[in-house]
Scaffold this motif. Structure first.
Motif, PDB file in Angstrom:
ATOM      1  N   LEU A 194     -29.018  29.566  37.045  1.00 32.29           N
ATOM      2  CA  LEU A 194     -30.146  28.668  37.207  1.00 32.29           C
ATOM      3  C   LEU A 194     -29.666  27.321  37.718  1.00 32.29           C
ATOM      4  N   SER A 195     -30.499  26.685  38.503  1.00 34.55           N
ATOM      5  CA  SER A 195     -30.220  25.346  38.997  1.00 34.55           C
ATOM      6  C   SER A 195     -31.371  24.425  38.629  1.00 34.55           C
ATOM      7  N   CYS A 196     -31.050  23.161  38.452  1.00 38.14           N
ATOM      8  CA  CYS A 196     -32.053  22.131  38.203  1.00 38.14           C
ATOM      9  C   CYS A 196     -31.742  20.970  39.143  1.00 38.14           C
ATOM     10  N   ALA A 197     -32.644  20.725  40.060  1.00 37.68           N
ATOM     11  CA  ALA A 197     -32.474  19.630  41.015  1.00 37.68           C
ATOM     12  C   ALA A 197     -33.265  18.423  40.529  1.00 37.68           C
ATOM     13  N   ALA A 198     -32.606  17.283  40.510  1.00 38.67           N
ATOM     14  CA  ALA A 198     -33.235  16.061  40.003  1.00 38.67           C
ATOM     15  C   ALA A 198     -33.469  15.056  41.117  1.00 38.67           C
ATOM     16  N   SER A 199     -34.682  14.550  41.175  1.00 37.41           N
ATOM     17  CA  SER A 199     -35.010  13.472  42.106  1.00 37.41           C
ATOM     18  C   SER A 199     -34.950  12.167  41.325  1.00 37.41           C
ATOM     19  N   VAL A 200     -33.805  11.525  41.391  1.00 38.09           N
ATOM     20  CA  VAL A 200     -33.569  10.311  40.618  1.00 38.09           C
ATOM     21  C   VAL A 200     -32.472   9.524  41.312  1.00 38.09           C
ATOM     22  N   ARG A 201     -32.534   8.212  41.170  1.00 35.23           N
ATOM     23  CA  ARG A 201     -31.541   7.383  41.856  1.00 35.23           C
ATOM     24  C   ARG A 201     -30.148   7.546  41.273  1.00 35.23           C
ATOM     25  N   THR A 202     -30.058   7.529  39.951  1.00 37.15           N
ATOM     26  CA  THR A 202     -28.749   7.607  39.293  1.00 37.15           C
ATOM     27  C   THR A 202     -28.752   8.771  38.315  1.00 37.15           C
ATOM     28  N   PHE A 203     -28.379   9.929  38.805  1.00 38.39           N
ATOM     29  CA  PHE A 203     -28.427  11.152  37.990  1.00 38.39           C
ATOM     30  C   PHE A 203     -27.518  11.039  36.777  1.00 38.39           C
ATOM     31  N   SER A 204     -26.397  10.366  36.941  1.00 38.88           N
ATOM     32  CA  SER A 204     -25.433  10.256  35.841  1.00 38.88           C
ATOM     33  C   SER A 204     -25.947   9.391  34.693  1.00 38.88           C
ATOM     34  N   ALA A 205     -27.069   8.733  34.861  1.00 36.79           N
ATOM     35  CA  ALA A 205     -27.660   7.933  33.791  1.00 36.79           C
ATOM     36  C   ALA A 205     -28.448   8.784  32.807  1.00 36.79           C
ATOM     37  N   TYR A 206     -28.534  10.082  33.073  1.00 34.97           N
ATOM     38  CA  TYR A 206     -29.340  10.974  32.258  1.00 34.97           C
ATOM     39  C   TYR A 206     -28.496  12.089  31.657  1.00 34.97           C
ATOM     40  N   ALA A 207     -28.650  12.269  30.360  1.00 31.58           N
ATOM     41  CA  ALA A 207     -28.161  13.481  29.731  1.00 31.58           C
ATOM     42  C   ALA A 207     -29.164  14.592  30.030  1.00 31.58           C
ATOM     43  N   MET A 208     -28.657  15.814  30.068  1.00 32.88           N
ATOM     44  CA  MET A 208     -29.489  16.934  30.515  1.00 32.88           C
ATOM     45  C   MET A 208     -29.430  18.097  29.522  1.00 32.88           C
TER      46      MET A 208
END
Length: 123
Positions: free
Chosen positions: A20-34
């Motif tokens: 599975l893949s999850c694509a994120a539309s966000v400026r700073t992906f590393s700012a989010y735990a997933m």
């Protein structure tokens, strides 16, 4: 705002694999735990796996530990769930989730969610 889109679900035989893949539309992906969660019909949303902001730490539910692997690529704004040795009881809609400040197994703590992708394990 964070937009999350899951992909990679489908029908697979017991013992098979899916990624599975999850694509994120966000400026700073590393700012989010997933995290990855799943929900079977008539059941509550269950924790599957979570990964920290940098990807250096991971956690898994007991039911998937040793069979599933969570990972992320902060350069591609993407998170993955490699699922091996799939069982019929893994059948569910799988959701990815994101949060700036929380990393863990409680789904109510995550602020952002995708719409889910169906995984069906059946012969």
């Amino acid at each position: 705002q964070v937009q999350l889109v899951e992909s990679g679900g489908g029908l697979v035989q017991p013992g098979g694999s899916l990624r599975l893949s999850c694509a994120a539309s966000v400026r700073t992906f590393s700012a989010y735990a997933m995290g990855w969660f799943r929900q079977a019909p008539g059941k509550e949303r269950d924790f599957v796996a979570a990964i920290s902001w940098s990807g250096s730490s991971t956690m898994y539910s007991a039911s998937v530990k040793g069979r599933f692997t969570i990972s992320r690529d902060n350069t591609k704004n993407a998170m993955y769930l490699q699922m091996d040795s799939l069982k019929p009881e893994d059948t569910a809609v799988y959701y990815c989730a994101a949060d700036r400040s929380y990393w863990g197994s409680t789904y109510r703590e995550y602020d952002y969610w995708g719409r889910g992708t169906q995984v069906t394990v059946s012969s």
